[in-house]
Scaffold this motif. Structure first.
Motif, short mmCIF file in Angstrom:
data_model
loop_
_atom_site.label_atom_id
_atom_site.label_comp_id
_atom_site.label_asym_id
_atom_site.label_seq_id
_atom_site.Cartn_x
_atom_site.Cartn_y
_atom_site.Cartn_z
N PRO A 86 24.06 -1.36 33.67
CA PRO A 86 24.54 -1.69 32.32
C PRO A 86 25.20 -0.49 31.63
N CYS A 87 26.08 -0.78 30.70
CA CYS A 87 26.64 0.27 29.84
C CYS A 87 26.94 -0.35 28.49
N MET A 88 27.11 0.50 27.50
CA MET A 88 27.43 0.02 26.14
C MET A 88 28.94 0.11 25.97
N LYS A 89 29.62 -1.03 26.21
CA LYS A 89 31.09 -1.06 26.23
C LYS A 89 31.69 -0.90 24.85
N ILE A 90 32.77 -0.14 24.80
CA ILE A 90 33.54 0.05 23.57
C ILE A 90 34.89 -0.65 23.70
N TYR A 91 35.47 -0.61 24.91
CA TYR A 91 36.79 -1.20 25.14
C TYR A 91 36.90 -1.50 26.63
N GLU A 92 37.62 -2.57 26.94
CA GLU A 92 37.87 -2.89 28.35
C GLU A 92 39.20 -3.61 28.47
N ASP A 93 39.96 -3.28 29.49
CA ASP A 93 41.13 -4.07 29.85
C ASP A 93 41.21 -4.13 31.37
N GLU A 94 42.35 -4.62 31.89
CA GLU A 94 42.47 -4.84 33.34
C GLU A 94 42.24 -3.55 34.15
N HIS A 95 42.67 -2.43 33.60
CA HIS A 95 42.68 -1.18 34.38
C HIS A 95 41.65 -0.14 33.95
N THR A 96 41.07 -0.28 32.77
CA THR A 96 40.24 0.80 32.23
C THR A 96 39.01 0.26 31.50
N LEU A 97 38.05 1.15 31.30
CA LEU A 97 36.82 0.81 30.58
C LEU A 97 36.41 2.03 29.75
N SER A 98 35.91 1.76 28.54
CA SER A 98 35.35 2.84 27.72
C SER A 98 33.95 2.43 27.29
N PHE A 99 33.01 3.37 27.36
CA PHE A 99 31.61 3.08 27.03
C PHE A 99 30.94 4.35 26.54
N LEU A 100 29.76 4.17 25.89
CA LEU A 100 29.02 5.32 25.39
C LEU A 100 28.44 6.13 26.54
N ASP A 101 28.57 7.44 26.45
CA ASP A 101 27.90 8.34 27.39
C ASP A 101 26.39 8.29 27.10
N ASP A 114 23.95 13.64 23.36
CA ASP A 114 24.13 15.01 22.90
C ASP A 114 24.89 15.08 21.60
N VAL A 115 25.84 14.16 21.43
CA VAL A 115 26.66 14.10 20.22
C VAL A 115 26.79 12.63 19.86
N ASP A 116 26.62 12.31 18.57
CA ASP A 116 26.81 10.92 18.15
C ASP A 116 28.22 10.46 18.50
N GLY A 117 28.33 9.32 19.13
CA GLY A 117 29.64 8.74 19.43
C GLY A 117 30.32 9.28 20.67
N HIS A 118 29.59 10.06 21.48
CA HIS A 118 30.16 10.59 22.74
C HIS A 118 30.56 9.41 23.64
N LEU A 119 31.85 9.29 23.92
CA LEU A 119 32.38 8.17 24.70
C LEU A 119 32.99 8.67 26.01
N LEU A 120 33.05 7.79 26.97
CA LEU A 120 33.78 8.06 28.21
C LEU A 120 34.87 7.00 28.36
N VAL A 121 35.99 7.40 28.91
CA VAL A 121 37.04 6.45 29.29
C VAL A 121 37.31 6.65 30.77
N ILE A 122 37.26 5.56 31.53
CA ILE A 122 37.43 5.67 32.99
C ILE A 122 38.45 4.63 33.49
#
Ligand code: 5GP
Ligand code: ZN
Length: 136
Positions: free
Chosen positions: A15-30, A34-42
């Motif tokens: 599982p992950c806490m998704k922020i954004y998703e489309d056909e090619h990419t995904l963004s979720f909380l790290d 360590d820092v409020d709102g630390h996100l990853l985009v993959i």
């Protein structure tokens, strides 16, 4: 061989806490907390890091980085965003699936900006000769 953890997240096996998703990419909380709102985009395509990524993968990834960063500023009360990325273990990469860290920022949040490096050993001329991609 154990499968890449971010590929497992993309498949929904972890599982992950998704922020954004489309056909090619995904963004979720790290998960680092360590820092409020630390996100990853993959990218959904598995590539090790930016150095081995094809042009299309970089294009899609950076489109989403920009979209999520603008969302942080336009819709979530932040004023700016740091983008961080490590390529290879020597540079601090610990998950070997390309990712960009986004750190939403506000004036006075007391977080550092660009890392404060110190201790350069060589002259600018030596480093220019070593690194330039232009014919001398
Ligand atoms: P790197 O050290 O490669 O630049 O960053 C890897 C990041 O992935 C770390 O900040 C780490 O907290 C995060 N991470 C590692 N495993 C997981 C996971 O299972 N879920 C999430 N959401 N983040 C993870
Ligand atoms: Zn992967």
């Amino acid at each position: 061989m154990e499968e890449c953890i971010f590929c497992q997240i993309i498949k929904g096996e972890i599982p992950c806490m998704k922020i954004y998703e489309d056909e090619h990419t995904l963004s979720f909380l790290d998960i680092a907390k360590d820092v409020d709102g630390h996100l990853l985009v993959i990218p959904k395509k598995h590539v090790t890091n930016l150095l081995d990524a094809d042009e299309n993968t970089v294009h899609h990834l950076m489109d989403t980085v920009k979209k999520v960063a603008n969302h942080c500023v336009s819709d979530c009360g932040y004023e700016g965003v740091n983008m961080l990325n490590a390529n290879h273990q020597c540079a601090g990469q610990s998950v070997f699936h390309l990712h960009i860290h986004l750190i939403p920022r506000k004036t006075g949040d007391a977080l550092p900006g660009f890392p404060k490096y110190s201790g350069a050993q060589h002259s600018l001329e030596e480093m220019h000769a070593r690194l330039t991609m232009l014919k001398q």
